[in-house]
Design an enzyme around this catalytic site. Sequence first.
Site, PDB file in Angstrom:
ATOM      1  N   HIS A   1       0.746  -1.260  -0.033  1.00  0.00           N
ATOM      2  CA  HIS A   1      -0.041  -0.154  -0.003  1.00  0.00           C
ATOM      3  C   HIS A   1       0.788   1.340  -0.029  1.00  0.00           C
ATOM      4  CE1 HIS A   1      -3.203   2.187   2.341  1.00  0.00           C
ATOM      5  NE2 HIS A   1      -3.340   2.641   1.041  1.00  0.00           N
TER       6      HIS A   1
ATOM      7  N   GLU B   1       2.348   1.760  -3.273  1.00  0.00           N
ATOM      8  CA  GLU B   1       1.545   2.251  -4.583  1.00  0.00           C
ATOM      9  C   GLU B   1       1.382   3.754  -4.087  1.00  0.00           C
ATOM     10  OE1 GLU B   1      -2.736   1.517  -3.349  1.00  0.00           O
ATOM     11  OE2 GLU B   1      -2.947   3.583  -4.101  1.00  0.00           O
ATOM     12  N   HIS B   2       1.102   3.997  -3.113  1.00  0.00           N
ATOM     13  CA  HIS B   2       0.998   5.567  -2.826  1.00  0.00           C
ATOM     14  C   HIS B   2       2.634   6.390  -3.364  1.00  0.00           C
ATOM     15  CE1 HIS B   2      -2.245   6.764   0.067  1.00  0.00           C
ATOM     16  NE2 HIS B   2      -2.660   5.559  -0.276  1.00  0.00           N
TER      17      HIS B   2
ATOM     18  N   GLU C   1       4.688   9.162   2.914  1.00  0.00           N
ATOM     19  CA  GLU C   1       3.737   8.323   2.552  1.00  0.00           C
ATOM     20  C   GLU C   1       3.655   7.128   3.545  1.00  0.00           C
ATOM     21  OE1 GLU C   1       1.366   9.073   0.155  1.00  0.00           O
ATOM     22  OE2 GLU C   1       2.727  10.870  -0.247  1.00  0.00           O
TER      23      GLU C   1
ATOM     24  N   GLU D   1      -4.374   6.704   7.128  1.00  0.00           N
ATOM     25  CA  GLU D   1      -5.440   6.336   6.323  1.00  0.00           C
ATOM     26  C   GLU D   1      -5.810   4.871   6.937  1.00  0.00           C
ATOM     27  OE1 GLU D   1      -4.663   6.148   2.005  1.00  0.00           O
ATOM     28  OE2 GLU D   1      -5.947   4.370   1.920  1.00  0.00           O
TER      29      GLU D   1
HETATM   30 ZN   LIG Z   1      -4.145   4.454   0.213  1.00  0.00          ZN
END
Ligand SMILES: [Zn+2]
Length: 300
Positions: A67, A70-71, A145, A167
């Site tokens: 994740h 990905e960011h 991130e 998040e």
């Molecule tokens: Zn995310």
Amino acid sequence: MKFNNGDIIHGFRVTNLSHIQEVDSDAYLMQHERSGARLLYLANNDDNKVFFISFRTTPDNSKGTPHIMEHSTLCGSRKFPLKEPFVELAKGSLNTFLNAITWPDKTMYPIASRNDKDFHNLMDVYLDAVFYPDCLKNPQILMQEGWHYELDNVDAPLTYNGVVYNEMKGALSSPEAIMEDKAMEELFPDTTYGVESGGDPEVIPTLSFREFSEFHRRFYHPSNSYIYLYGDMDIDETLKFIDQEYLSHFDARNVYSAVKTQSPLPKRKIVEAPFGISENESLEKKTIHALYIALNDHIT
Ligand SMILES: [Zn+2]
């Protein structure tokens, strides 16, 4: 059919083809010979063209590496050294879809556009982002991130912060999310489905820059990728571009990213997991029960 089995078009060998009536498309499976990348092309007259590249990312811990990667890939790359190319893209593009998604077993970068030039640009930005991201050179991107320490003033408590960290704190705060996570962990303890690919805030701060870069080196290789093309496009030009600009710079290699099967499946058991409520909320009627059943891979 435009191509035949065995044809080689800009380094891609056609390995399978068929007409798919349901989507009124000619389907071609191809393999890029040099890099090992696989590609599926659905040829039809839909002007809403689609491209994506996916990697099979199968983590064995809950540090959230897939994740966070990905960011981070979308925070600037070799050709597009902007702070946030993704945000800039979304503003100026004619896209009909633009996103990046992490699943428990894959990471996908999909785009769609009706405009040829726009489609080409988006493809370029995404391919550059996944293969040559700035986050491999600049550890601050992982800090931004993923996670970093935060200290507002010398007397303040030392805390964690980070985009994915925050998040996931939000995503995993609902009782349903906690329940789902716990169930997956108990049902598939020895596979990628037993860990939280999005990242567990308790564990995210143990992710190091070395581990993060190693994850990219291992999984973000064409040999571990699946490319998808759909719609009415100049396929010759498109394949030529993907080959010349990107795939031809990589040699195929073995990437171990297999999804293991949970065997044996755990015995039936009762599992409890607590969740938080606010201070003056009553405990009455807060208990949630769920029954999870793991089914076989294929039912005949
Ligand atoms: Zn995310």
